[in-house]
Structures are given as structure tokens and as C-alpha cells.
Write an enzyme that holds these catalytic residues in place. Structure first.
Site, PDB file in Angstrom:
ATOM      1  N   LYS A   1       1.201  11.742   5.220  1.00 47.48           N
ATOM      2  CA  LYS A   1       1.594  10.658   6.138  1.00 47.48           C
ATOM      3  C   LYS A   1       2.096   9.443   5.370  1.00 47.48           C
ATOM      4  CE  LYS A   1      -1.521   7.924   7.302  1.00 47.48           C
ATOM      5  NZ  LYS A   1      -2.151   6.637   6.874  1.00 47.48           N
TER       6      LYS A   1
ATOM      7  N   LYS B   1       0.834  -1.217   0.000  1.00 49.54           N
ATOM      8  CA  LYS B   1       0.000   0.000   0.000  1.00 49.54           C
ATOM      9  C   LYS B   1       0.861   1.256   0.000  1.00 49.54           C
ATOM     10  CE  LYS B   1      -3.379   2.887   0.242  1.00 49.54           C
ATOM     11  NZ  LYS B   1      -4.359   2.982   1.314  1.00 49.54           N
TER      12      LYS B   1
END
Length: 297
Positions: free
Chosen positions: A239, A170
């Protein structure tokens, strides 16, 4: 089979609703009650605490915002691991670093609880339609047991290997999202600064090797209309690219385009764009050049 779902924000609410719509018993918990109310009205049971949900459900799903949220929910006082019984399976759909996933995997395993890192890609529209891409890491046997649940949520579901594998995949995806977002923004601002019609330029790029899903998404859905209500917010991409850059560093690379992307998203965040869609990374570039990328009036 009773499924617990913790974290019913933009993505989690849609995933929980998919499970309800396909006949699963679903219990929900969220820090703010209004975000679970529509699900309760559609048949979900409300769990007042994480400990209550964890003790009652066969499968516990989490879809949270930040790595620290995941740590708190799983290993904090009155968290999942403390209250789930041996044999339960936990699925975390949050984008976190591999170290976070591996830490929880080990602690859960010590209590005979299975834990899968299973982040998703596809945005709110994919969550709603059940067409997400799911990337799983952890015990293969646990993955096989919950596969019928995952099948409801996505149409590309891959078991990638040991704990942390899903999180790594991911983050690699998010690395490309961040880099493509910056490159698309730079390209469109530059074209506009030279007087090119932005819609015409996009048409040309869409028919050329410079095309990308990010280019199309950002320009057509957000930038041209100047509407930046998030699918995926700036703060989350910032992030994710920061965590992804750690992977590249650990892989032995010293210079990589993600460093520029991280800086660009940090700048956007510092300019108050945290909660706007990730396509708003174009705004500081527009401010710098005095050029706005938009449709012709």
C-alpha cells in the site's frame, strides 16, 4: 489532559501503553474488543463508540490500517469530526497519502478542530521503547501543544510543514523500505544461487557500502530463521509503495525503481503472503530460482 486512542493493533496498542505508563489518562476504542482488553486491564478507559471517545477526549489519536479506514473514522457517520468539540486536536499516526491528510485537515478546520498528519517509523520495537520517528504536518501551533505527548512516543520528532507534509515524508521513507527490501532480497538470492554462504555474504555486506538497516533486519530477524511473523506486513508496504509511486509520478519522474518494488510486493500479496512480514517479499524470488536463503544446518 485526556487522550483518546482509536486503533490498538500492533503499533497502536504499544503507543497507547506508553502514554498510560507516563501518567496520561487514556480512553481506547478498537473494532475488535480483545485488542483493547490488555490496555483496559492496565488502566485505560473503554469507549464503546468513536463518537463517545471523540466527545470526551482533549486529544484524539488514530493509528489505523488503510487510508479508507482513516476516512471512515474521521468523516464517516458518527465519526470524529462530527462529534469532537471545537478546540480539540487530532493526531493521525497512519501512513496515508497527502490528499487524504489534506482532505481531513480542511474538514476538521471547518469545525475548528486541529488535525495533524503524524505517521511514524520504527516498528513495534520502537513503539514499545518510545524511540519512534514521528513526521508531522499541519498547524504548527497544534503541533507545539501536543509535543509533550509526542515526546513520550518518539525520540526523533520533526514538524515538516503544512498539512500533508508528514504523510509525504513517511511515504518517501516507505519508498526506500520497499526498494531496499527488493534489492536486498535479489542480492541474497543471487549470492545463494552461486553457492555463497548466506551468513558469510551478509557479514561481508555489513562491512561494506552495500550495508543497510533493511538488509540486516530482514536477513537476521526473519529470513535466515524462516520466521515471517510481521513487524510490518507485506500488505502495508505494498500500500505504501503504491502511494509513494504516485508522489514520484506527480514529481515528474516516468521511470523509477519503486515501480519494480510495487510489482514485487503485489506478487508477494497475490501469492498469499499479505499478512507475513515484509521480508517475505524474498519468497517469490526463491520460488523462481529454486534457492532458499537460510542459515547452514
Amino acid at each position: 489532559m485526556k487522550i483518546g486512542f482509536i486503533g490498538t493493533g500492533v503499533m497502536g496498542s504499544r503507543m497507547a501503553q506508553r502514554l498510560l505508563s507516563h501518567g496520561f489518562q487514556v480512553a481506547v476504542h478498537n473494532r475488535t474488543f480483545p485488542k483493547v482488553q490488555p490496555l483496559i486491564e492496565n488502566g485505560a478507559k473503554y469507549a464503546e463508540t468513536i463518537s463517545e471517545l471523540s466527545s470526551q477526549c482533549d486529544i484524539v489519536c488514530t493509528c489505523l490500517s488503510m487510508p479508507q479506514d482513516v476516512m471512515n473514522v474521521y468523516i464517516g457517520k458518527n465519526g470524529i469530526i462530527e462529534n469532537a468539540q471545537p478546540g480539540k486536536i487530532c493526531i493521525d499516526f497512519t501512513s496515508v497519502g497527502a490528499d487524504t491528510s489534506k482532505t481531513i485537515f480542511e474538514l476538521a478546520g471547518g469545525r475548528e478542530i486541529s488535525y495533524l498528519d503524524c505517521p511514524v517509523s520504527g516498528g513495534p520495537e520502537g513503539a514499545e521503547s518510545g524511540t519512534l520517528t514521528l513526521m508531522a504536518g499541519g498547524e504548527k501551533m497544534a503541533f507545539q501543544k501536543v509535543k509533550p505527548v509526542l515526546d513520550v512516543l518518539g525520540d526523533t520528532i520533526e514538524y515538516l510543514g503544512p498539512s500533508g507534509s508528514g504523510s509525504i515524508a513517511k511515504l518517501i521513507n516507505q519508498y526506500l523500505v520497499a526498494v531496499h527490501s527488493l534489492a536486498a532480497s535479489e542480492a541474497m538470492v543471487t549470492g545463494a544461487s552461486y553457492g555463497l554462504d548466506s551468513e558469510q555474504l551478509l557479514k561481508v555486506l555489513k562491512a561494506s557500502y552495500g550495508d543497510s538497516r533493511i538488509l540486516r533486519r530482514h536477513m537476521e530477524q526473519y529470513v535466515f530463521g524462516r520466521l515471517f511473523t510481521p513487524g510490518g506486513a507485506v500488505k502495508y508496504v505494498h500500500k505504501d509503495v503504491r502511494l509513494a509511486n504516485q508522489l514520484l509520478h506527480e514529481a515528474g519522474l516516468s521511470q523509477y525503481t519503486g515501480q519494480m518494488a510495487e510489482k514485487a510486493f503485489q506478487t508477494a500479496a497475490e501469492k498469499g503472503l499479505c499478512d507475513q512480514d515484509m521480508s517475505a517479499v524474498i519468497k517469490p524470488l526463491e520460488e523462481e530460482t529454486g534457492i532458499i536463503v537460510k542459515r547452514k544446518q
